[in-house]
Design an enzyme around this catalytic site. Structure first.
Site, short mmCIF file in Angstrom:
data_model
loop_
_atom_site.label_atom_id
_atom_site.label_comp_id
_atom_site.label_asym_id
_atom_site.label_seq_id
_atom_site.Cartn_x
_atom_site.Cartn_y
_atom_site.Cartn_z
N HIS A 98 0.80 -1.23 0.00
CA HIS A 98 0.00 0.00 0.00
C HIS A 98 0.83 1.27 0.00
CE1 HIS A 98 -4.42 1.15 1.16
NE2 HIS A 98 -4.00 1.77 0.07
N ASP A 125 -9.92 -0.24 4.01
CA ASP A 125 -8.77 -0.86 4.66
C ASP A 125 -9.14 -1.28 6.07
OD1 ASP A 125 -6.10 -1.50 5.48
OD2 ASP A 125 -5.31 0.09 4.20
N HIS A 127 -6.85 -1.18 8.23
CA HIS A 127 -5.93 -0.32 8.97
C HIS A 127 -6.02 1.11 8.46
CE1 HIS A 127 -4.34 -4.46 8.55
NE2 HIS A 127 -4.09 -4.34 9.85
N ASP A 129 -3.32 3.16 8.07
CA ASP A 129 -2.14 3.48 7.28
C ASP A 129 -1.76 4.95 7.41
OD1 ASP A 129 -2.14 0.86 6.48
OD2 ASP A 129 -2.88 1.25 4.45
N HIS A 142 4.39 0.70 4.30
CA HIS A 142 3.02 0.45 3.84
C HIS A 142 2.00 0.82 4.93
CE1 HIS A 142 2.17 -3.97 5.34
NE2 HIS A 142 2.83 -3.29 6.23
N ASP A 229 -7.24 -1.69 -0.01
CA ASP A 229 -6.41 -2.76 0.55
C ASP A 229 -7.32 -3.96 0.73
OD1 ASP A 229 -5.06 -4.53 2.31
OD2 ASP A 229 -3.89 -2.88 3.14
N ASP A 231 -7.29 -6.36 2.59
CA ASP A 231 -7.57 -6.81 3.95
C ASP A 231 -8.76 -6.10 4.57
OD1 ASP A 231 -6.67 -4.37 5.06
OD2 ASP A 231 -4.71 -5.17 5.58
N GLU A 274 -2.05 -5.09 -1.81
CA GLU A 274 -1.80 -6.06 -0.74
C GLU A 274 -2.32 -7.47 -1.05
OE1 GLU A 274 0.22 -5.48 1.64
OE2 GLU A 274 0.33 -3.29 1.81
#
Length: 302
Positions: A98, A125, A127, A129, A142, A229, A231, A274
């Site tokens: 990312h 995402d 997260h 980030d 990332h 992302d 995830d 990712e």
């Protein structure tokens, strides 16, 4: 019909876990370009950017965070996404980790800035980030791209766009977050970012959340860049990611998010990042990614 330019970014220098550099290949094996053409879109596959190999950097004693190599990739990617927008294409960056978003978003922002316009950003995402080099314990870049896009963190990565910052914090929506460090929570508050957690999605529903996210990203802007992302999806749906977090978006929530963005008619650029084939099951995550992108570009059930 939309003109789409795919740009492979086999970058794994921003993460500690290896394998995401094979993400662009996995997406092409899943027939991303062919399946978008089936929808009637014009596809220009620009191939892959050249990315320094981790082993070569380590052998030359340049392994500390790989920052300079990541800066080089992000600058080149920014030039590619800027050119794509100016030539009438929607750039689709295929990651890779990312950290590439510091370049892809910067390039789209520069292209619009030259027209006197701004862009919005939806960040899908698990997260945030939004670490900076001083707040990150791991040092993994990332985990920092959103901070760089907002003008914080490393000055080389935060100054790529001619728009300063690349995106205004009031036009950023984080969607699906569920794993933030204390310093990231502080940055979300300090920078004034609207974060829609998975709890909010559970309570209000994905449609309500995405409606609000689009309102934020499109408030006074020319359109929205989507940085996804994989995830952000539940690991059951997308197992091929390096930092899985249980409790993510379902298959249908993922498609609904893309369908609602498509309905806006204001899509400017996309990151798909990712995807780690070494952790995947029979390319499941890449194939799901292709389906999501098709929904983003107008695939209808009826």
């Amino acid at each position: 019909m939309t003109r789409i330019r795919t740009i492979g970014v086999p970058l794994d220098l921003g993460a500690s876990r290896r394998g995401v550099d094979m993400g662009p290949s996995a997406l092409r094996i899943a027939q991303l370009c062919e399946r978008l053409r089936e929808l009637g879109h014009e596809i220009d596959d620009a191939g892959n950017l050249e990315v320094a190999r981790r082993e070569d950097l380590t052998a030359r004693g340049k392994s500390r965070s790989y920052l300079s190599a990541i800066v080089d990739v992000c600058r080149e990617l920014a030039a590619e996404t800027e050119a794509a927008v100016k030539e009438g294409f929607v750039p689709l960056a295929l990651g890779g980790d990312h950290s590439l978003a510091a370049g892809s978003v910067a390039g789209v922002a520069s292209a619009l800035y030259d027209r006197g316009e701004r862009i919005g950003l939806i960040w899908l995402d698990a997260h945030a980030d939004i670490h900076t080099p001083t707040s990150s314990e791991s040092g993994n870049i990332h985990g920092m791209p959103l901070a760089h896009i907002l003008g914080h963190g490393d000055p080389e990565l935060s100054s790529i766009s001619r728009a300063k910052p690349a995106v205004l914090s009031k036009n950023v929506a984080l969607v699906g977050v569920r794993d933030l460090d204390p310093s990231e929570k502080r940055h979300v508050s300090e920078y004034g970012i609207r974060a829609f957690t998975m709890r909010e999605i559970d309570e209000r529903g994905l449609k309500a959340v995405m409606t609000d996210a689009l309102s934020i990203a499109l408030d006074g802007t020319a359109g929205v860049h989507v940085s996804c992302d994989l995830d952000w999806l539940d690991p059951y749906e997308a197992p091929g990611v390096g930092t899985p977090v249980p409790g993510g978006a379902t298959f249908r929530e993922g498609h609904l998010a893309m369908e609602l963005i498509s309905d806006s008619g204001r899509l400017l650029g996309i990151d798909l990042v990712e995807n780690n084939p070494t952790l995947d099951l029979r390319n499941t995550t890449a194939e799901l990614s292709v389906d999501l992108v098709r929904s983003l570009f107008g695939r209808k059930i009826l």
